[in-house]
Design an enzyme around this catalytic site. Structure first.
Site, PDB file in Angstrom:
ATOM      1  N   HIS A   8      47.202  36.418  38.039  1.00 18.02           N
ATOM      2  CA  HIS A   8      47.185  36.530  39.491  1.00 18.02           C
ATOM      3  C   HIS A   8      47.652  35.176  40.052  1.00 18.02           C
ATOM      4  O   HIS A   8      47.137  34.125  39.637  1.00 18.02           O
ATOM      5  CB  HIS A   8      45.774  36.788  40.005  1.00 18.02           C
ATOM      6  CG  HIS A   8      45.261  38.185  39.772  1.00 18.02           C
ATOM      7  ND1 HIS A   8      45.297  38.800  38.555  1.00 18.02           N
ATOM      8  CD2 HIS A   8      44.709  39.076  40.639  1.00 18.02           C
ATOM      9  CE1 HIS A   8      44.777  40.021  38.678  1.00 18.02           C
ATOM     10  NE2 HIS A   8      44.409  40.213  39.929  1.00 18.02           N
ATOM     11  N   ASP A  56      41.971  47.440  42.894  1.00 16.23           N
ATOM     12  CA  ASP A  56      40.569  47.881  42.786  1.00 16.23           C
ATOM     13  C   ASP A  56      40.385  49.109  43.672  1.00 16.23           C
ATOM     14  O   ASP A  56      39.802  49.019  44.763  1.00 16.23           O
ATOM     15  CB  ASP A  56      39.629  46.762  43.257  1.00 16.23           C
ATOM     16  CG  ASP A  56      39.791  45.500  42.447  1.00 16.23           C
ATOM     17  OD1 ASP A  56      39.262  45.444  41.320  1.00 16.23           O
ATOM     18  OD2 ASP A  56      40.494  44.573  42.920  1.00 16.23           O
ATOM     19  N   GLU A  60      48.202  35.262  45.691  1.00 17.66           N
ATOM     20  CA  GLU A  60      47.485  36.297  46.456  1.00 17.66           C
ATOM     21  C   GLU A  60      46.908  35.593  47.685  1.00 17.66           C
ATOM     22  O   GLU A  60      47.315  35.864  48.804  1.00 17.66           O
ATOM     23  CB  GLU A  60      46.377  36.929  45.598  1.00 17.66           C
ATOM     24  CG  GLU A  60      45.546  37.992  46.339  1.00 17.66           C
ATOM     25  CD  GLU A  60      44.352  38.525  45.522  1.00 17.66           C
ATOM     26  OE1 GLU A  60      43.960  37.871  44.529  1.00 17.66           O
ATOM     27  OE2 GLU A  60      43.817  39.590  45.896  1.00 17.66           O
TER      28      GLU A  60
HETATM   29  N1  ADE Z   1      39.371  40.739  40.433  1.00 21.06           N
HETATM   30  C1  ADE Z   1      39.377  42.009  40.832  1.00 21.06           C
HETATM   31  N2  ADE Z   1      40.252  42.166  41.837  1.00 21.06           N
HETATM   32  C2  ADE Z   1      40.830  40.968  42.067  1.00 21.06           C
HETATM   33  C3  ADE Z   1      41.805  40.488  42.974  1.00 21.06           C
HETATM   34  N3  ADE Z   1      42.397  41.266  43.870  1.00 21.06           N
HETATM   35  N4  ADE Z   1      42.129  39.183  42.931  1.00 21.06           N
HETATM   36  C4  ADE Z   1      41.534  38.383  42.053  1.00 21.06           C
HETATM   37  N5  ADE Z   1      40.604  38.782  41.187  1.00 21.06           N
HETATM   38  C5  ADE Z   1      40.250  40.065  41.190  1.00 21.06           C
HETATM   39 ZN    ZN Z   2      43.965  42.064  40.838  1.00 23.05          ZN
END
Ligand code: ADE
Ligand code: ZN
Length: 331
Positions: free
Chosen positions: A194, A276, A197
């Site tokens: 990631h 999620d 974000e």
């Molecule tokens: N863990 C679960 N969803 C996440 C997200 N969107 N960003 C970072 N960690 C996560």
């Molecule tokens: Zn994620």
């Protein structure tokens, strides 16, 4: 358009299996395992999902997973999701799993991996759904813990496709995990992380340069840095974008303001994902439909995005060839 988007063979490259825990199953598992939750009903759980940022979500995400205790719980969690996903035309799922969050509450790695492993084998058999597994490191935990997890996972290395990096981004840059990612590379595992974000474009660059990732999860803040955008485009680096997640975590205020159309215009290698789904108001089909509503994209655009995901997925070449054919039949 809904029928077309549903029928499109969709590969999901960015999904946290613990983030598929629907309130109904959360309450049922709490009851089964005698776990106390601060909610009296499914409605109360849903009402709590009003997030202001990533951290406010993570707090509830870690609380929610406290109901997962046995291998059967992990199998039920994943099968519940796999069935829903298959129903909306998902043909391949790559699941991030967060073992550190379970180890910290006394749930053994074997419990997690065996339950998920059983569900993966059933998905293949019962739903014609292929899967891949990404062992995620919690970036707000010490780097040594990530290395320790990777070594403890030795009995499961064969079942893993990649390592990943998730949880609270800002203040936890990719370089913190250089050693764990080097070790993963030596083991022959692919790397994803990631980045961008909530964190700055520099974190995306660091994930490329220091962690040698083959995909960037999210990456939406790359647009703030034109040099980085040019590099991502030239390298055809895959970005796993999660539109409803970005909306619910207030990365954008309205989906119409999302950088996706500009990213597409910039020639980036994009995929759509749910992140999620139990927490963010929908799965893969809902994400595709939301983009159709917000951006008015044509069938051609969605065919391109679905194709990008099939090409970038961790799957056998035989499966990729089969899915390419199924996608071509949608044209
Ligand atoms: N863990 C679960 N969803 C996440 C997200 N969107 N960003 C970072 N960690 C996560
Ligand atoms: Zn994620």
């Amino acid at each position: 358009m809904r029928d077309f988007l549903k029928a499109l063979p969709k590969a999901e490259l960015h999904l946290h299996i613990e983030g598929t825990l629907e309130p109904e199953l959360m309450m049922a598992l709490a009851e089964r395992n005698g776990v106390r939750l601060p909610y009296a009903s499914v409605e109360e759980v849903r009402a709590a999902y009003d997030f202001s940022d990533l951290q406010s979500f993570l707090d509830l995400y870690f609380q929610g997973m406290s109901v997962l205790r046995t291998a059967q719980d992990f199998e039920d969690l994943a099968m519940d999701y796999f069935r829903r996903a298959a129903d909306e035309g998902v043909v391949h799922v790559e699941l991030h799993v967060d073992p550190q969050a379970h180890l910290a509450r006394g749930v053994e790695l074997a419990t997690v991996m065996e339950g998920l492993g059983r569900a993966r084998r059933r998905a293949e058999r019962e739903l014609d759904l292929s899967t891949a597994m990404i062992l995620a490191f919690l970036r707000d935990r010490p780097a040594e813990e990530a290395l320790d997890l990777l070594e403890r996972a030795a009995p499961y290395w064969e079942t893993l496709d990649a390592v990943g990096l998730d949880s609270a981004e800002v203040g936890n840059p990719p370089a913190k995990f250089a050693e764990a990612f080097r070790r993963a590379s030596a083991l022959g595992l692919a790397r994803v992380a990631h980045a961008g974000e909530e964190g700055p474009p520099d974190y995306i660059r660091e994930a490329l340069d220091v962690l040698d990732v083959c995909r960037v999860d999210h990456g939406v803040r790359c647009l703030e840095d034109p040099t980085l955008v040019a590099r991502l485009r030239d390298e055809a680096m895959v970005l796993t974008v999660c539109p409803l997640s970005n909306l619910r975590l207030r990365v954008v205020e309205r989906l119409e303001d999302h950088p996706l159309p500009a990213m597409l215009e910039a020639g980036l290698n994009l995929t759509l994902n749910s992140d999620d789904p139990a927490y963010f108001g929908g799965g893969m089909l809902d994400n595709f439909l939301a983009c159709r509503r917000a951006f008015g994209w044509s069938r051609e655009v969605f065919l391109g995005l679905a194709s990008n995901a099939i090409e970038a997925a961790f799957m056998s070449e035989a499966r990729r060839a089969e899915l390419r054919e199924r996608l071509a039949a949608c044209r």
